[in-house]
Design a protein around this motif. Structure first.
Motif, short mmCIF file in Angstrom:
data_model
loop_
_atom_site.label_atom_id
_atom_site.label_comp_id
_atom_site.label_asym_id
_atom_site.label_seq_id
_atom_site.Cartn_x
_atom_site.Cartn_y
_atom_site.Cartn_z
N ASP A 121 3.23 -3.91 -0.62
CA ASP A 121 2.55 -4.31 0.62
C ASP A 121 2.05 -5.75 0.50
N CYS A 122 2.58 -6.63 1.35
CA CYS A 122 2.17 -8.03 1.39
C CYS A 122 1.30 -8.26 2.61
N ASN A 123 0.10 -8.79 2.39
CA ASN A 123 -0.80 -9.10 3.50
C ASN A 123 -1.01 -10.60 3.66
N ASP A 183 0.02 -14.52 4.65
CA ASP A 183 0.82 -15.17 5.70
C ASP A 183 2.07 -15.82 5.10
N ILE A 188 4.75 -15.38 2.91
CA ILE A 188 5.42 -14.30 2.19
C ILE A 188 6.15 -14.84 0.96
N TRP A 210 3.75 -15.76 -1.80
CA TRP A 210 3.17 -14.57 -2.41
C TRP A 210 4.15 -13.89 -3.35
N SER A 215 -6.24 -6.96 -6.25
CA SER A 215 -5.88 -6.36 -4.97
C SER A 215 -4.86 -5.26 -5.20
N ARG A 271 6.78 -4.24 2.63
CA ARG A 271 6.14 -4.21 3.94
C ARG A 271 5.23 -5.43 4.10
N HIS A 272 5.23 -6.00 5.31
CA HIS A 272 4.36 -7.14 5.59
C HIS A 272 3.31 -6.72 6.61
N LYS A 273 2.06 -6.64 6.16
CA LYS A 273 0.95 -6.21 6.99
C LYS A 273 1.23 -4.87 7.66
N GLY A 274 1.81 -3.95 6.85
CA GLY A 274 2.06 -2.60 7.30
C GLY A 274 3.39 -2.37 7.97
N THR A 275 4.14 -3.42 8.29
CA THR A 275 5.43 -3.30 8.96
C THR A 275 6.56 -3.44 7.95
#
Length: 413
Positions: free
Chosen positions: A172-174, A176, A178, A181, A215, A229-233
């Motif tokens: 899970d990446c939160n 901006d 990507i 990160w 985290s 997933r990026h911010k849940g998507t």
């Protein structure tokens, strides 16, 4: 390594030595006992010896290579990237303070760039606090798997952990950014922690002053897929074999040139499959306690014992045919371990109870064997030769090519 004499290289070498030897290592409490330098990293040649101005010069960039060593109190407590199945979380400890600098990274190089803003460690105290916290958690058994974030960044770290365990994961990446990160190579590490230990681990890092650096980034799955997933998507999904093929591509190409191409292709194809590879099965499960057991998903119990007993067998010159037990990756007939222990016991008690020098782990194995099995004081076997006190010890006479001959044996051969 440096190209001394070239413009700016001498000053860069001075700055590097000062930063490492006078600033960074003393702050960590680490000594540099020895070093090796290569200060002539410049090559010159002429394309045409007779032509003027045809000289070419290539200088290697300033490079520092560091190897570290330290005493290990308990090898069975070593942390590895091998993920474990079960309810757990993947935690990222980011010592780069969220900067995601990509200078000098593998990602930058794949884009034909170098960059001018590489990762850096401005606070040795934070690195030391991280190390102390990880070691304390490891001693408490709260970390299941560990892998530092290095070449390739976070995505390479996660992929290598999946390769080791033949498992899958959801990431899970939160952030901006990507790419930053996923691919930055800032100081940090990924930890797998059981669900029941997450709060304790977060509390330990908070007490170490690193609470903001930790985290939760995902979970381990009993699958063959890596889902990002990026911010849940859901954003991207990869089959583990697809990533492993890319990871092995360069090594496979080199092996095809070095070895027989067909053999290299067969090994590559097998590595990409789901076969667990070589494993060991030892029948005597009660000889060591739980902390010596290897708990990998594709390893049977007591694999470590195979290596320990095999080395002890070599030290005592047991039958050469049993030396394969020390490899830790072959299936042995039932009872082979018992035979090795028996020979160790016999060699450890020669005639007149003459003292024999033994390694610490050999004594532990024998003592544990006597305690578990209830063996009384062993007697000399028929094939053992008495060694008179004060006489030279016999040399190895084993015919097996796997045995090392020509060195003094312990007890009798």
């Amino acid at each position: 390594m440096a190209a001394c004499g070239q413009p700016g290289e001498d000053a860069a070498l001075f700055d590097t030595v000062k930063a490492v030897a006078l600033d960074f290592c003393p702050a960590l409490g680490v000594a540099i006992p020895v070093g090796k330098d290569s200060l002539s990293m410049t090559t010159r040649w002429r394309a045409d010896a007779a032509a003027e101005g045809s000289e070419h010069v290539v200088s290697s960039p300033l490079s520092l290579i560091v190897s570290a060593f330290a005493p290990v109190g308990d090898a069975s407590a070593t942390l590895t990237p091998l993920l474990r199945q079960g309810d757990s979380r993947l935690l990222l400890v980011d010592l780069g303070r969220g900067k995601h600098r990509l200078g000098g990274s593998i990602y930058a190089q794949t884009r034909g760039r170098i960059g001018d803003n590489p990762p850096d460690c401005k606070s040795p105290a934070r690195l030391k606090a991280f190390f102390d916290a990880v070691r304390a958690l490891a001693r408490e058994g709260r970390i299941l798997a560990y892998h530092d974030r290095s070449d390739g960044g976070l995505i390479a770290t996660i992929a290598e952990m999946l390769f080791a365990a033949r498992l899958g994961a959801t990431l899970d990446c939160n952030a901006d950014d990507i790419a930053g990160w996923l691919f930055n190579e800032e100081l940090g590490a990924v930890l797998q922690v059981a669900e029941s230990n997450v709060d304790a681990v977060l509390r330990a890092f908070s007490l170490a002053g690193l609470g903001a650096a930790v985290s939760m980034i995902g979970t381990v799955e009993a699958s063959s897929r890596l889902l990002l997933r990026h911010k849940g998507t859901p954003l991207l999904a990869f089959e583990r074999s697809e990533l492993l093929a890319a990871w092995r591509e360069t090594g496979h190409a080199m092996q095809r040139l070095r070895d027989h191409p067909d053999c290299a292709d067969q090994e590559h194809a097998r590595a990409l499959g789901d076969a667990p590879g070589l494993s060991a099965t030892l029948s005597d499960a009660g000889l060591l306690d739980d902390r010596h057991r290897v708990a990998g998903p594709h390893q049977s119990r007591q694999v470590l014992l195979g290596g320990v007993v095999g080395h002890a067998c070599h030290r005592n010159r047991c039958a050469g045919g049993l030396s394969a037990l020390g490899q830790g990756d072959v299936e042995q007939p039932r009872g082979a371990l018992r035979v090795v222990i028996k020979e160790l016991v016999e060699v450890a008690h020669p005639v007149k109870q003459q003292p024999v020098r033994m390694l610490g782990f050999e004594r532990q194995i024998l003592a544990h064997h006597w305690r578990v099995v209830g063996t009384s004081q062993p007697k000399l076997s028929r094939w053992q030769t008495a060694v008179p006190t004060g006489s030279a010890r016999p040399r190895c006479q084993a015919a097996s090519s796997s045995a090392r001959c020509g060195t003094p044996a312990l007890g009798a051969a």
